[in-house]
Design a protein around this motif. Structure first.
Motif, short mmCIF file in Angstrom:
data_model
loop_
_atom_site.label_atom_id
_atom_site.label_comp_id
_atom_site.label_asym_id
_atom_site.label_seq_id
_atom_site.Cartn_x
_atom_site.Cartn_y
_atom_site.Cartn_z
N VAL A 3 3.30 3.77 8.83
CA VAL A 3 1.96 3.57 8.28
C VAL A 3 2.11 2.54 7.17
CG1 VAL A 3 -0.04 4.63 7.17
CG2 VAL A 3 1.33 5.95 8.82
N ARG A 4 1.43 1.41 7.33
CA ARG A 4 1.48 0.34 6.33
C ARG A 4 0.17 0.35 5.55
NH1 ARG A 4 3.18 -5.18 9.01
NH2 ARG A 4 1.14 -4.89 9.96
N PHE A 5 0.31 0.35 4.23
CA PHE A 5 -0.84 0.35 3.32
C PHE A 5 -0.94 -1.02 2.67
CE2 PHE A 5 0.76 4.70 3.44
CZ PHE A 5 -0.38 5.44 3.65
N ALA A 9 -5.14 0.30 -0.98
CA ALA A 9 -4.63 1.47 -0.26
C ALA A 9 -3.17 1.73 -0.64
CB ALA A 9 -4.77 1.28 1.25
N ALA A 10 -2.40 0.65 -0.82
CA ALA A 10 -1.00 0.80 -1.24
C ALA A 10 -0.93 1.39 -2.64
CB ALA A 10 -0.29 -0.55 -1.18
N ALA A 15 2.73 3.51 -2.25
CA ALA A 15 3.74 2.92 -1.37
C ALA A 15 3.07 1.93 -0.44
CB ALA A 15 4.42 4.00 -0.53
N THR A 16 3.84 0.99 0.07
CA THR A 16 3.31 0.07 1.06
C THR A 16 3.65 0.53 2.48
OG1 THR A 16 5.28 -1.32 0.90
CG2 THR A 16 3.38 -1.92 -0.47
N LEU A 17 4.59 1.46 2.58
CA LEU A 17 5.02 1.93 3.91
C LEU A 17 5.42 3.39 3.83
CD1 LEU A 17 5.89 1.20 6.89
CD2 LEU A 17 8.17 0.84 5.94
N VAL A 73 -3.49 0.39 7.27
CA VAL A 73 -4.62 0.85 6.47
C VAL A 73 -5.08 -0.32 5.60
CG1 VAL A 73 -5.44 2.52 4.76
CG2 VAL A 73 -3.69 3.20 6.44
N LEU A 74 -6.29 -0.81 5.89
CA LEU A 74 -6.82 -1.99 5.19
C LEU A 74 -8.09 -1.58 4.44
CD1 LEU A 74 -6.37 -3.70 8.48
CD2 LEU A 74 -5.37 -4.74 6.46
#
Length: 80
Positions: A3-5, A9-10, A15-17, A73-74
């Protein structure tokens, strides 16, 4: 599933991942709910974010994730 943020969202996720275990029968909504956990701020961000499942826009969060390997997630972006 990875899951990439992105952007806000990050920041909300801290976290970014994240790499999580999912079952193919789980829905996108199930995954989003598990990501939010008890974090109300992250839940609000996830609620308004656009989602991409293996690069395809998710229009129905009730659809199963199947064998997807990645969820992006954007959050809403501002700017011109």
């Amino acid at each position: 599933m990875d899951v990439r943020f992105f952007a806000g969202a990050a920041e909300a996720a801290g976290a970014t991942l994240r790499t999580i275990d999912v079952e193919p029968t789980q829905t996108v909504a199930d995954v989003v709910d598990s990501l939010a956990g008890n974090d109300d701020h992250l839940a609000r961000v996830l609620e308004v974010s656009s989602l991409l499942l293996d690069g395809a826009r998710v229009d129905d969060r009730g659809s199963a994730v199947g064998d997807a390997a990645q969820l992006d997630v954007l959050p809403p972006f501002a700017g011109g």
